[in-house]
Design an enzyme around this catalytic site. Structure first.
Site, PDB file in Angstrom:
ATOM      1  N   GLU A 244       0.880  -1.182   0.000  1.00 58.22           N
ATOM      2  CA  GLU A 244       0.000   0.000   0.000  1.00 58.22           C
ATOM      3  C   GLU A 244       0.909   1.219   0.000  1.00 58.22           C
ATOM      4  O   GLU A 244       1.533   1.526   1.013  1.00 58.22           O
ATOM      5  CB  GLU A 244      -0.905  -0.007   1.239  1.00 58.22           C
ATOM      6  CG  GLU A 244      -1.753  -1.264   1.398  1.00 58.22           C
ATOM      7  CD  GLU A 244      -2.679  -1.512   0.236  1.00 58.22           C
ATOM      8  OE1 GLU A 244      -3.072  -0.545  -0.441  1.00 58.22           O
ATOM      9  OE2 GLU A 244      -3.003  -2.683  -0.017  1.00 58.22           O
ATOM     10  N   CYS A 278      -1.740   9.562   2.641  1.00 57.93           N
ATOM     11  CA  CYS A 278      -1.492   9.006   1.296  1.00 57.93           C
ATOM     12  C   CYS A 278      -2.619   9.382   0.350  1.00 57.93           C
ATOM     13  O   CYS A 278      -2.409   9.543  -0.836  1.00 57.93           O
ATOM     14  CB  CYS A 278      -1.355   7.492   1.388  1.00 57.93           C
ATOM     15  SG  CYS A 278      -2.725   6.727   2.277  1.00 57.93           S
TER      16      CYS A 278
END
Ligand code: NAD
Length: 528
Positions: A244, A278
């Site tokens: 991720e 993010c």
């Protein structure tokens, strides 16, 4: 009991509150030998944990949720002091997210991962019945970043444990106090000794060490660069990895958007956690007719935000977590300025601690494609805003990135918004919202392109914690052999060709002829 193996210590790392500069604790580091011991212990205990079943595993996990709920305020305080984020950010995006995740996985894993029976695929194999069981990976390694140091590992730890895995967790060296808080929360679950271990290793050591320790799968959340290194290393032993990684998220504001909601959403999703998310809003593409109105409103609302070290929920925006990150954002802003951007930064809030790592909430107006902040991930409280002619241009620009984590579409016309969502090359699209879907335990999370591989959270995240094991059973005990078993002959070959014709030949006469070839070979299956 939660075990952390600390047989020998090679150094320690101080933790500093980035909003005040004050030292808030010191943590001893583990060694690679500690890691290896922890992995061995985890392998020993994992089979019994798997055999214990969902009900028992759920019972332990819900004790952890109870602990989180009872200690929510102090957990938010620890997270805030270790990262510099506000206490409301810590509570809403980390503590609440973790409690909600445990509840969801504890309630739904059994249904999502239950045995899946498959319907037959062809008449020729009518006697086969198959099902798929999900088997835990075994011992999973989890390496997590500093920006959501509680919620990110917690989702994965909860998914791993409920599905019958043992866990070795490494948190980021910048947020070791949060690591200790995770350890205390897991201890409240009374798990079998050795099932969960927190191992504190510097990143530079952890990659090789984790992949050589005997773990069965690695879940990594962090930068693209480290993700690539780990994948290359994992390939040597074919250890599966879930990655991720970074994002450079676009927000598309259509001319028919509710501008009040869009501006409020851009501020929260771009500025909360000092923009160190993010999936933060980073690039805002606004259709020309509403661009000016959007920017005026954005500036007006941003000016109301108070920044500082959180004492009692009295600030909106906290500090950057690390000096390195702060410097990178300052470089990106200098680059934008040198390329002609108009930069609008909030004046420093009164009483700002000079020792804190503060970047004021900033809008970069007229941001262009060549500016670093529009091309790379920007991990700071900075919103790049650009005017676009129409939605087509917005979609083209949104997709012109090597990253594809999330994006958002803001419009009152739902049909149009969904059609735009279908054109975006990202792992998640939110309509009239941004960023918060990471907190929805039910929605799979992950990115296209260099934003990662695999999915975490939701039903796909639970599946990633397991391997599928297929079982194929023969339903006709009277059959002595399959049609293609020995002895081979021309007759068997023709019979099999006949089988293909029966099923798929275009002409009816060929299908009928196929039956006559197939039947003798089929009947042969019942002979000794
Ligand atoms: P990072 O890659 O530097 O570090 C992440 C973790 O990996 C830390 O625990 C670190 O100690 C460890 N690490 C560093 N080098 C390592 C190595 N060689 N081998 C093994 N482990 C190593 O990333 P970061 O700066 O902590 O986090 C910021 C990045 O993470 C940003 O790019 C952000 O977008 C990304 N991120 C992605 C998601 C997501 O869900 N996609 C979520 C949060 C953060």
């Amino acid at each position: 009991m939660t075990t952390t193996t600390t047989t020998s210590t090679r150094g320690s790392i101080p933790s500093v509150n980035p909003a005040t500069g004050e030292t808030i604790g010191v943590t001893e580091l583990n060694t690679v030998a500690d890691l290896n011991n922890a992995v061995s212990a985890a392998h020993k205990v994992q089979p019994a944990w798997e055999a214990a079943g969902y009900k028992e595993r759920r019972r332990h996990l819900l004790l952890v949720r109870d602990y989180i709920v009872e200690n929510a305020e102090s957990l938010a305080e620890i997270i805030s002091r270790d990262t510099g984020k506000t206490k409301i950010d810590a509570l809403s995006t980390e503590v609440m997210s973790a409690a909600m995740a445990i509840s969801y996985y504890a309630a739904h894993a059994v249904g999502i991962l239950k045995r899946k029976r498959l319907s037959g695929g062809s008449l020729l194999t009518f006697n086969k019945r198959s099902y798929v069981d999900r088997v835990p990976a075994g011992v999973v390694g989890i390496i997590s970043p500093w920006n959501y140091p509680f919620a990110i590992p917690f989702h994965e730890v909860a998914m791993a444990l409920i599905t019958g895995n043992a866990v070795i967790l490494k948190v980021a060296s910048q947020t070791l106090m949060v690591g200790k808080a995770i350890q205390a929360a897991i201890a409240a679950g009374n798990f079998p000794p050795g099932l969960f271990s927190l191992i504190n290793l510097p990143g530079t050591v952890a990659g090789n060490a984790f992949l050589e320790s005997g773990i069965n799968k690695l879940f990594f959340t962090g930068s693209v660069a480290v993700g690539k290194l780990l994948m290359a290393k994992a390939a040597e032993r074919l250890i599966p990895v879930s990655l991720e990684l970074g994002g450079n998220d676009a927000m598309i504001v259509c001319r028919d958007a509710n501008l009040q909601r869009a501006v409020n959403g851009a501020l929260w999703a771009g500025i909360s956690n000092a923009g160190q998310s993010c999936a933060a809003v980073e690039r805002i593409y606004v259709e020309e007719p509403v661009y000016e109105a959007f920017v005026v409103l954005l500036k007006e609302k941003m000016q109301g935000l108070k920044q500082g070290a959180d004492q009692n929920c009295d600030v909106d925006v906290g500090a950057m977590t690390t000096k390195e990150q702060m410097k990178k954002v300052q470089d990106q802003l200098r680059d934008a300025k040198s390329k002609g951007a108009r930069i609008f930064a909030n004046p420093p809030s009164s009483g700002l601690n000079p020792a804190g790592l503060f970047i004021p909430p900033t809008i970069v107006e007229g941001a262009t494609d060549d500016m670093l902040l529009m091309r790379e991930e920007i991990f700071g409280p900075v919103l790049g805003v650009a005017s676009v002619k129409d939605v087509d241009e917005a979609v083209r620009k949104a997709n012109a990135s090597t990253l594809g984590l999330t994006a958002s579409v803001w419009s009152r016309n739902k049909k149009k918004a969904h059609a735009i969502a279908a054109r975006l090359e990202v792992g998640s699209v939110m309509i009239n919202d941004h960023l918060m879907s990471h907190g929805l335990a039910e929605t799979p999370w992950g990115g296209f392109k260099e934003s990662g591989i695999g999915r975490t959270h939701g039903y796909l995240g639970l599946e990633e914690m397991t391997q599928p094991r297929v079982v194929v059973d023969d339903m006709l005990p009277g059959m002595q052999k399959n049609m293609w078993w020995y002895p081979h002959s021309r007759k068997v070959f023709d019979g099999l060709l006949g089988g293909l014709d029966v099923l798929y030949a275009k002409r009816l006469t060929k299908r009928l002829a196929g039956i006559f070839k197939l039947v003798p070979v089929f009947l042969r299956s019942f002979q000794k």
